[in-house]
Design a protein around this motif. Structure first.
Motif: not given
Length: 176
Positions: A1-8
């Motif tokens: 999901m983009p959320r995990k990618f962005i949060k990094r």
């Protein structure tokens, strides 16, 4: 999901709250919705950040933060997206904006050589300035719109893909 990618890649919200440059916003930064990352806040932040990335001003991050607050967009993502135009990418991006401006205005591109002086900046405002400003405005609006809807489509696609993977895994477990 983009959320995990962005949060990094996003900084910690406590770090941003302690930033001296953002103290002008006061306690507004303590609003939890500005730090929550969901599809609505991410697409707004991405659109706002890309919109201000094409503005040739030194305070793009402040403008992005000031716009993200009333729109309840994710503040760190909005500020971080502005850095698409950094010292390495700025020359080609702003040259492309200048070319867009000359095309839209129908003017002939003038040859110029960058000089690191105030006199060059003042002289350039009358020669390449109008095409540059028009090109930056057009690129700003187009990038903001594409960023807003593009991130929304990527987010929806990844959520559908994750749901499909879960459904297949559940069907596989039930078949055993």
């Amino acid at each position: 999901m983009p959320r995990k990618f962005i949060k990094r890649f996003l900084p910690d919200h406590q770090t941003i709250k302690r930033n001296r440059a953002l103290k002008i916003f006061g306690t507004v930064l303590h609003e939890p919705n500005l730090w929550h990352l969901n599809r609505r806040s991410a697409r707004g932040a991405f659109g706002i950040g890309l919109f201000f990335a094409f503005w040739p001003v030194p305070f793009q991050m402040w403008l992005s933060a000031a716009t993200a607050i009333p729109f309840r967009a994710n503040l760190p993502l909005s500020v971080a997206t502005v850095w698409i135009t950094n010292p390495f990418t700025m020359p080609p991006i702003f040259y492309a904006a200048y070319k867009v401006g000359t095309t839209v205005l129908g003017s002939e591109p003038t040859h110029f050589e960058f000089q690191f002086s105030w006199q060059w900046v003042v002289e350039s405002i009358s020669t390449i300035g109008p095409a540059f400003v028009v090109g930056c405005a057009i690129c700003s609006v187009v990038a903001g719109i594409i960023g807003y809807f593009g991130l929304n489509m990527v987010w929806c696609f990844s959520v559908k893909k994750a749901w499909e993977a879960r459904r297949q895994a559940r069907a596989k477990r039930n078949a055993q």
